[in-house]
Enzyme design. Structure first.
Site, PDB file in Angstrom:
ATOM      1  N   GLN A  39       0.800  -1.215   0.000  1.00  0.00           N
ATOM      2  CA  GLN A  39       0.000   0.000   0.000  1.00  0.00           C
ATOM      3  C   GLN A  39       0.843   1.281   0.000  1.00  0.00           C
ATOM      4  OE1 GLN A  39      -2.597  -1.875   3.218  1.00  0.00           O
ATOM      5  NE2 GLN A  39      -4.094  -0.639   2.129  1.00  0.00           N
TER       6      GLN A  39
ATOM      7  N   HIS B  91       0.565  -9.627   4.193  1.00  0.00           N
ATOM      8  CA  HIS B  91      -0.478  -8.595   4.199  1.00  0.00           C
ATOM      9  C   HIS B  91      -1.103  -8.589   2.803  1.00  0.00           C
ATOM     10  CE1 HIS B  91      -2.005  -4.917   6.481  1.00  0.00           C
ATOM     11  NE2 HIS B  91      -2.714  -4.959   5.379  1.00  0.00           N
TER      12      HIS B  91
ATOM     13  N   ASN C 221      -2.242 -11.139   8.051  1.00  0.00           N
ATOM     14  CA  ASN C 221      -3.164 -10.045   8.305  1.00  0.00           C
ATOM     15  C   ASN C 221      -4.571 -10.464   7.864  1.00  0.00           C
ATOM     16  OD1 ASN C 221      -3.779  -7.182   8.946  1.00  0.00           O
ATOM     17  ND2 ASN C 221      -4.364  -7.129   6.784  1.00  0.00           N
ATOM     18  N   GLU C 222      -5.504 -10.408   8.782  1.00  0.00           N
ATOM     19  CA  GLU C 222      -6.931 -10.598   8.494  1.00  0.00           C
ATOM     20  C   GLU C 222      -7.229 -11.764   7.552  1.00  0.00           C
ATOM     21  OE1 GLU C 222      -8.395  -6.863   7.025  1.00  0.00           O
ATOM     22  OE2 GLU C 222      -8.100  -5.849   8.923  1.00  0.00           O
TER      23      GLU C 222
HETATM   24  C1  FCB Z   1      -7.770  -3.447   6.565  1.00  0.00           C
HETATM   25  C2  FCB Z   1      -6.450  -3.801   5.916  1.00  0.00           C
HETATM   26  C3  FCB Z   1      -5.582  -2.604   5.618  1.00  0.00           C
HETATM   27  C4  FCB Z   1      -6.375  -1.414   5.130  1.00  0.00           C
HETATM   28  C5  FCB Z   1      -7.562  -1.165   6.026  1.00  0.00           C
HETATM   29  C6  FCB Z   1      -8.396   0.007   5.628  1.00  0.00           C
HETATM   30  O1  FCB Z   1      -8.690  -4.459   6.332  1.00  0.00           O
HETATM   31  O2  FCB Z   1      -5.719  -4.668   6.738  1.00  0.00           O
HETATM   32  O3  FCB Z   1      -4.588  -3.008   4.706  1.00  0.00           O
HETATM   33  O4  FCB Z   1      -6.712  -1.575   3.819  1.00  0.00           O
HETATM   34  O5  FCB Z   1      -8.375  -2.295   6.092  1.00  0.00           O
END
Ligand code: FCB
Length: 470
Positions: free
Chosen positions: A18, A124, A168-169
Site C-alpha cells: 500500500q 499482508h 493479516n486478516e
Molecule cells: C484493513 C487492511 C488494511 C487497510 C484497512 C483500511 O482491512 O488490513 O490493509 O486496507 O483495512
C-alpha cells in the site's frame, strides 16, 4: 483528562504494497497484486500502487514523522514476493533476495535507533505471483513456504522485531478473494475454495508461529483479526438472526477458535458439507499459537437474509447504513469496539496455561475521499471527522480498559495516505496527507491531535482538536 496505562503503545500502521512502490516488485510484477492492479476495471479509481507513497525510498524521512507525532510504535509488513522472487522450481526451496532482506534490516534498525517498537507482518494480502499462479493459498506448498519465510526472517531480524504478525486478516482475505471476488484471485461464491484457503492459512500460521518461536522462544507472535460486529436488521426475524449468527461464527470466530483449540471445526451447517470433512480436525502446532490478541476494528455490518441465490452464508449483502458513513461506506460504531474488547473476545483471553493475552489494536481508522491527482494546497487537512472517529474509539478503548480489558496499545491506520486495495489511491486513511503527484507530505489536523494524545498518554474528553496548531 483520562489517561491510559503506563507504557501504552501509541503507533501507526502501514503495509508494504500500500505504501512502498517497491521498484523491483513493480518492474517484474512479481506479486499477484502488482499484476492485478494493471488489469482493466479492477481498481475503482483506475490507479495503481506503482508509486504509492514511494515509501521504499522515502522511508528515512517518513519514519521521522513518527517522532514528530510522539509515537513509540510502528507497524510494517515485509514484501514476501520481492524477498522470495524465485522458488528454485520446487516451490519449497526459497531463494532469497539479499538486497530486500538488507532493506528491511536498515528500516528496522532505524526504527530501533529512534526508540520505536516494531510490529512486522509477514503476509499482508500479497502473494508471490509464482505461488498465486499455482493456486495461492489453496496449494499446500504455500503454507510450507510461508513457514520457511518466517524461519528466515526471524533469524535475520532477531532483536529488531517486538511483535510478529503472521497473517493479516485471514478471513477478510478469504472473503474478498473467494466470495466477493474483489481481490486476487477474484473468485466469486467459491465456498469450497474459501474453506480450503482458511485451512491452509491456519496451517501456514501454525508453521510460521512455531518457526519464529524456534528462533526466539520469547518472541510475541500472533495474527490480526478484522473484527466486525454483525447486527440483524430485524432482531425479531429468525432468518436475519441466522445470517447474523453464521457471519459472526465464520468471519469473527472461526480462526481464533481454531487457534485456541488447535482444531478446525466448521460451524453447523457447514459441517455437513462433504468438502469440509478432510479439512476439519487437528492442525499440528496450532493450539495456543497466539501470544497476544491483535484486533483490527473499523465498523459494523447490518445484515439480512436474502432469498436470492446463491445462498449468502458469508453475507456479501450488507444493508446500506442509514446513518453517516465514511469514504468506505463504513459507519462509526465505537460501542462495537467496546463490546469486542470486553465480551466478544473473552473466549480467547487466556491461553491453555492460564496466561492472559494482552490485546493490541493493530488497526483502526477513518477514510476520506479525494482524487489521486490532487496536488498541494489546503484540501483535506482539516479532518474533523477523523478526529471524532479517533476520539470516540479511544474513549471506547479506555472504557473497556476500565472494565478489565487488557489493552496495551493502539496503532492507527494509517500513518500516510496509501493505496486502498480495490478502491485505489482516492481513499485516504492517513494522519499525514500525501499529494501523490508531488509526493509532498502534510500533517493533517488529526495528526496534531493524535500527537498530543500520545505525548500526554491520554486525552481530554472535552477536547475536539479544534484548538490545535496546524
Ligand atoms: C484493513 C487492511 C488494511 C487497510 C484497512 C483500511 O482491512 O488490513 O490493509 O486496507 O483495512
Amino acid at each position: 483528562m483520562i489517561t491510559f496505562p503506563e507504557g501504552f503503545l501509541w503507533g501507526a500502521a502501514t503495509s508494504h504494497f500500500q505504501v512502498e512502490g517497491n521498484p523491483s516488485e513493480i518492474s517484474t510484477r512479481c506479486s499477484d497484486w502488482a499484476e492485478w492492479t494493471v488489469a482493466d476495471g479492477r481498481i475503482a479509481d483506475r490507479t495503481t500502487a506503482d508509486q504509492a507513497c514511494q515509501f521504499f525510498n522515502r522511508y528515512p524521512d517518513d519514519l521521522e514523522l513518527l517522532n514528530q507525532l510522539n509515537l513509540n510504535t510502528f507497524r510494517i509488513s515485509l514484501n514476501w514476493p520481492a524477498i522470495c522472487p524465485d522458488a528454485n522450481g520446487s516451490g519449497l526451496l526459497l531463494s532469497i533476495d539479499s538486497g530486500q532482506i538488507e532493506h528491511y534490516r536498515q528500516l528496522l534498525r532505524r526504527l530501533k535507533g529512534q526508540g520505536i517498537k516494531t510490529f512486522v507482518t509477514l503476509f499482508h494480502f500479497c502473494l508471490p505471483k509464482r505461488l498465486a499462479d499455482r493456486g495461492g493459498w489453496l496449494n499446500p506448498a504455500t503454507p510450507e513456504e510461508f513457514g520457511r519465510l518466517a524461519e528466515i526472517v526471524a533469524r535475520e531480524y532477531k532483536g529488531l522485531v517486538d511483535y510478529w504478525i503472521t497473517l493479516n486478516e485471514p478471513l477478510a482475505y478469504t472473503y474478498q478473494g473467494y466470495i466477493c471476488g474483489a481481490w486476487p484471485p477474484g473468485l466469486k461464491h467459491s465456498y469450497d475454495d474459501a474453506f480450503q484457503c482458511i485451512h491452509n492459512m491456519l496451517k501456514g500460521h501454525a508453521l510460521a508461529y512455531q518457526a519464529i518461536h524456534a528462533e526466539d522462544p520469547h518472541a510475541r507472535v500472533s495474527y490480526t483479526m478484522h473484527w466486525r460486529p454483525f447486527i440483524a436488521r430485524n432482531k425479531l426475524s429468525p432468518t436475519d438472526q441466522m445470517v447474523r449468527h453464521l457471519r459472526d461464527a465464520v468471519f469473527n470466530h472461526l480462526f481464533p477458535k481454531s487457534v485456541q483449540s488447535g482444531k478446525l471445526q466448521f460451524p453447523f451447517p457447514f459441517s455437513l458439507k462433504k468438502a469440509v470433512e478432510p479439512l476439519s480436525g487437528t492442525i499440528p502446532g496450532l493450539k495456543d499459537a497466539m501470544d497476544y490478541l491483535a484486533i483490527n476494528y473499523y465498523t459494523r455490518d447490518v445484515c439480512e437474509f436474502s432469498y436470492e441465490p446463491p445462498f449468502d452464508l458469508f453475507g456479501v449483502k450488507t444493508v446500506k447504513s442509514e446513518i453517516e458513513v465514511n469514504g468506505m461506506g463504513w459507519e462509526s460504531y465505537p460501542e462495537g469496539l467496546y463490546n469486542v474488547l470486553t465480551e466478544e473476545i473473552a473466549p480467547y483471553r487466556f491461553d491453555s496455561k492460564g496466561f492472559e493475552r494482552p490485546i493490541i489494536i493493530t488497526e483502526n481508522g477513518y477514510a476520506s475521499v479525494f482524487p489521486a491527482d490532487m496536488t498541494d494546497g489546503n484540501w483535506s487537512l482539516d479532518d474533523q471527522a477523523r478526529i471524532s472517529y479517533l476520539k470516540s474509539h479511544l474513549l471506547a478503548i479506555h472504557e473497556a480498559i476500565k472494565h478489565g480489558a487488557n489493552v496495551q496499545g493502539y496503532l492507527h491506520w494509517a500513518l500516510l495516505d496509501n493505496f486502498e486495495w480495490s478502491e485505489g489511491l482516492r481513499i485516504r486513511f492517513g494522519l499525514v496527507r500525501v499529494a501523490y503527484p508531488t509526493q509532498v507530505r502534510t500533517l493533517r489536523q488529526s495528526a496534531h491531535y493524535y500527537a498530543q494524545i500520545a505525548r500526554q498518554n491520554g486525552l481530554d474528553a472535552g477536547d475536539t482538536g479544534n484548538g490545535l496548531a496546524r
